[in-house]
Design a protein around this motif. Structure first.
Motif, short mmCIF file in Angstrom:
data_model
loop_
_atom_site.label_atom_id
_atom_site.label_comp_id
_atom_site.label_asym_id
_atom_site.label_seq_id
_atom_site.Cartn_x
_atom_site.Cartn_y
_atom_site.Cartn_z
N TYR A 168 46.94 35.53 44.27
CA TYR A 168 45.96 35.64 43.19
C TYR A 168 45.64 34.24 42.68
CZ TYR A 168 46.93 40.61 43.34
OH TYR A 168 47.07 41.90 43.76
N ARG A 169 44.36 33.96 42.58
CA ARG A 169 43.90 32.66 42.13
C ARG A 169 42.75 32.82 41.13
NH1 ARG A 169 48.04 31.46 43.77
NH2 ARG A 169 48.63 29.86 45.30
N ASP A 170 42.46 31.71 40.44
CA ASP A 170 41.41 31.69 39.43
C ASP A 170 40.06 32.03 40.08
OD1 ASP A 170 39.75 31.28 37.29
OD2 ASP A 170 40.40 29.23 36.89
N VAL A 171 39.41 33.06 39.55
CA VAL A 171 38.13 33.48 40.14
C VAL A 171 37.05 32.44 39.90
CG1 VAL A 171 38.67 35.94 39.97
CG2 VAL A 171 37.59 34.79 38.03
N VAL A 179 42.83 37.00 46.60
CA VAL A 179 42.23 36.40 47.79
C VAL A 179 42.22 37.46 48.89
CG1 VAL A 179 42.42 34.55 49.49
CG2 VAL A 179 43.05 34.14 47.11
N PRO A 180 41.11 37.67 49.59
CA PRO A 180 41.01 38.76 50.57
C PRO A 180 42.12 38.74 51.60
CG PRO A 180 38.86 37.77 50.20
CD PRO A 180 39.85 36.91 49.48
N GLU A 240 37.50 29.23 40.26
CA GLU A 240 37.70 28.15 41.22
C GLU A 240 37.60 28.62 42.66
OE1 GLU A 240 41.48 26.54 40.26
OE2 GLU A 240 40.84 25.63 38.35
N TYR A 241 37.99 29.85 42.94
CA TYR A 241 37.96 30.39 44.29
C TYR A 241 36.86 31.45 44.37
CZ TYR A 241 42.47 28.14 45.14
OH TYR A 241 43.48 27.23 45.30
N SER A 242 35.81 31.13 45.08
CA SER A 242 34.67 32.05 45.14
C SER A 242 35.00 33.35 45.86
CB SER A 242 33.49 31.36 45.84
OG SER A 242 33.85 30.96 47.16
N GLU A 243 35.95 33.33 46.80
CA GLU A 243 36.31 34.54 47.53
C GLU A 243 37.35 35.39 46.79
OE1 GLU A 243 35.02 35.82 50.29
OE2 GLU A 243 33.54 34.22 50.22
N ALA A 244 37.96 34.84 45.78
CA ALA A 244 38.92 35.62 45.00
C ALA A 244 38.17 36.61 44.12
CB ALA A 244 39.79 34.70 44.14
N LYS A 245 38.50 37.89 44.25
CA LYS A 245 37.79 38.95 43.54
C LYS A 245 38.75 39.68 42.61
CE LYS A 245 34.11 38.03 45.95
NZ LYS A 245 32.96 37.31 45.34
N GLU A 246 38.23 40.01 41.43
CA GLU A 246 39.02 40.79 40.49
C GLU A 246 39.24 42.20 41.04
OE1 GLU A 246 38.23 40.65 36.27
OE2 GLU A 246 36.77 39.05 36.60
#
Length: 705
Positions: free
Chosen positions: A474-477, A468-469, A479-485
């Motif tokens: 760290y969250r499931d990408v 998460v920025p 489910e979270y649109s802003e979470a980036k690999e």
């Protein structure tokens, strides 16, 4: 800044190679504290194995304090009765006890009918067990005594061992009833022994395997069976059932009408019959019946305890006190054990009476003691007043009291909305209990419930995590649109622990979510390496063949007898050929050995195979609660497989017990050390970015074949 100028940095960033992007990411990625792998964490926190508590030493201690503690633990009345607030609680307990006794009187008579026994034994079962529970129980609000589900379970046993007819001939009713009383009382003793034994060895957790949907489905099905069993009495005489206000008056009225009109003599209506005044003497159980009753006794013991502890915990949570499940087993066991000696049948707690005991102001088991004393008065002096009560009225009482359990049929709608798995447990329990007997239905329900738990752990939620920025979260990408690999790093997580039942699913899901066909790459790599070795072997064999041919030609030239100058010339030529071919052979061998030892000779890139677009894999093992041998092997295989495709594997967020189990299973070795295990996912990602392995200039997508 114009539009073209604004798009310039984005275009430049898009043209950056994967390696450059990783380098930029590594520069911006920092932590305010040192990175902590497992070794650093153990050193910083001074980790050591937790000291083992030897509980058996405490059990074997002999002292005055230990004896007093055991006495107060197993006889709770000595704890709360001396501190009983008479002014605040006595009036409420008195009214509650009288209200419960008024309910318990007709229910005791009616539930004895369910158990296949003369009604007076229902009164005995409403006195002895209730008073025993007053001394040993820990719940302040449940009403112990006869209960419909327990009674119908007892009735199935008594009717099977003491049937109405035998060899097409009707058995004398007095003889049949005496045999059924003996069976029921022996069953009660055996149930009590099971419950006391399980309580003393702290087996109270056994009830945790009976989930709420299972208990509610089971009691609903039992209520249906009870309802059907009472129709024969109800249709014998058409009486309207009553509940709510003045219900006791309508019972009394039916008894008076039956006595005044002589319904028993005119229409042959079954009535309660003679209720002998006074208590019966204790009778030793028939131990010869133990072998026939052991299965049913264990089932009844578990069901009775499950119902009692479920209600007890509900009331304890509502009123802010604690119920000891192991002591509840002992209390119920003693109630059934001592009650069986005085010819009672197995009991539990009644839902309807417990609600009445709480709602009418009951604060402690003094209310239960008062109700039992009122029942004692009925047995000693007033029992003969109920001898002309029709059994149809008792059947109506039973059916009316089933109303609460039959309302549980609405659970289908609520579970459908809340949890489909719980609905499935409810439906299977209900169907198994209706179609099979009560004991077999319970067994099938428990087995199905446990299997469903295993199946649900086999299909957990697998996810690839992204950052998460501006956080270290760290969250499931998905489910979270802003979470980036993180470029070059894959973080994989399972929502359930990994053990023998789902280890293969874990490995398969990991390879699928990473987007790389690991097995295909490994097999292709092995094939190409094997093909290269075969080519080298063929080359060596060819050189050896040339060497042999040169040696044979030299021998032939020596054997030919020609002039000296020609012979010398040929032999010189042969020697030159031998030396040149030998040198060529040695050079080829050396070159082959150098190629085999070359670090880049066996890489995916050198073999012409596509490379993964990440150099590090991090396994988030925070959900891991235990480790078995299959889990250990699966994790080791994951390390080896991904290293074969040039991806380094790290683990993160393991709990201390899991680390200890990894050590005990010899998971760590020269290739897998505690340096591969980090305190958090953030630490692991940071370390992986600081130590990247070579990645291709542009990401290569490897599709699954």
């Amino acid at each position: 800044m114009g539009l073209a100028d604004a798009s310039g940095p984005r275009d430049t960033q898009a043209l950056l190679s994967a390696t450059q992007a990783v380098e930029l990411r590594r520069r911006d990625y920092h932590m305010e504290r040192p990175l902590l792998n497992q070794e650093h964490l153990e050193e910083l926190g001074r980790w050591g194995s937790a000291p083992r508590t030897r509980q058996w030493r405490t059990w074997l201690q002999c002292s005055h304090a230990r004896a007093r503690a055991l006495l107060l633990q197993h006889l709770p009345v000595l704890v709360w009765l001396p501190r009983y607030p008479v002014r605040d609680w006595l009036l409420g307990d008195l009214l509650s006890g009288m209200s419960v006794a008024i309910m318990q009187l007709p229910q005791g008579l009616a539930y004895a009918l369910l158990a296949g026994l003369p009604p007076v034994f229902g009164l005995y079962s409403s006195f002895y067990p209730v008073f025993i529970y007053f001394l040993f129980g820990t719940s302040r609000h449940i009403s112990v005594g006869t209960f419909a589900v327990m009674s119908v379970m007892v009735g199935s046993v008594t009717e099977s061992l003491a049937p109405q007819t035998l060899n097409d001939s009707t058995i004398n009713e007095t003889t049949r009833d005496a045999e059924r009383v003996r069976v029921a009382s022996t069953l009660s003793v055996l149930v009590g022994l099971f419950q006391v034994g399980l309580g003393l060895i702290h087996f109270g957790f056994l009830v945790t395997y009976l989930s709420e949907p299972l208990v509610r489905g089971y009691t609903t099905a039992a209520a249906v069976q009870v309802f059907v069993s009472q129709l024969k009495y109800v249709f014998g005489l058409h009486l309207s059932s009553h509940s709510g206000p003045l219900s006791l008056i309508y019972l009394i009225g039916a008894t008076g009408i039956s006595y005044g009109m002589g319904l028993k003599h005119i229409f042959g209506v079954d009535v309660v019959g003679n209720i002998s005044a006074g208590l019966v003497p204790p009778v030793a159980p028939n131990t010869q019946l133990f072998s026939k009753l052991v299965g049913s006794a264990f089932t009844i013991a578990v069901v009775g305890f499950a119902i009692a502890i479920s209600l007890g915990k509900i009331f304890a949570l509502r009123h802010g006190y604690r119920v000891d499940s192991n002591q509840e087993l002992v209390a119920l066991g003693l109630s059934n054990l001592i009650g069986g000696i005085f010819q009672c049948f197995p009991v539990s707690c009644s839902m309807s009476r417990s609600l009445v005991q709480e709602s009418t102001g009951g604060n402690s088991q003094v209310a239960g003691a008062i109700s039992s004393l009122f029942i004692l008065l009925i047995i000693v002096k007033l029992g003969e007043l109920f001898r002309d009560l029709p059994k149809a009225v008792l059947a109506a009482i039973i059916i009316v009291n089933l109303k609460g359990m039959l309302r549980q049929l609405s659970d289908v709608c609520s579970f459908w909305k809340a949890n489909r798995a719980d609905l499935l447990i409810w439906l299977v329990t209900f169907a198994a209990t209706i179609l099979l007997n009560l004991d077999l239905g319970l067994m099938v329900s428990v087995v199905f419930s446990l299997l469903l738990v295993v199946v649900r752990t086999q299909m957990p939620h697998y996810s690839i995590l992204g950052q998460v920025p501006d956080t270290d979260i760290y969250r499931d990408v998905a489910e979270y649109s802003e979470a980036k690999e993180v470029p070059g790093v894959k973080v994989f997580r399972s929502s359930a622990t990994v053990y023998f039942a789902n280890a293969d699913f874990y490995s398969d899901a990991l390879k699928q979510r990473c987007g790389v066909d690991v097995d295909f790459l490994i097999s292709q790599k092995k094939k190409l390496l094997k093909k290269r070795e075969q080519l080298k072997l063929k080359q060596l064999q060819k050189e050896k063949k040339l060497q042999k041919q040169a040696a044979s030609s030299k021998g032939a030239s020596v054997s030919i007898n020609v002039n000296t100058s020609l012979e010398d010339m040929r032999s010189n030529n042969v020697e030159d050929c031998k030396v040149s071919s030998g040198d060529k052979m040695e050079d080829a061998t050396a070159n082959g050995q150098e190629d085999s030892k070359a670090p880049d000779g066996s890489t995916l890139k050198a073999l012409g195979l596509p490379q993964p677009d990440f150099h590090s894999l991090i396994l988030d093992l925070g959900a891991l609660s235990f480790v078995d041998t299959v889990c250990l092997k699966s994790l080791k295989n994951i390390f080896h497989d991904f290293r074969d495709i040039e991806v380094e594997v790290y683990m993160a967020a393991c709990h201390s017990p899991v680390v200890s189990q990894l050590e005990a299973g010899h998971f760590f070795d020269a290739s897998i050390t505690k340096k591969h295990l980090f305190a958090s996912v953030h630490d692991a990602v940071t370390f992986a970015l600081q130590h990247p392995r070579p990645v291709p200039d542009s990401p290569v997508s490897v599709t699954r074949l």
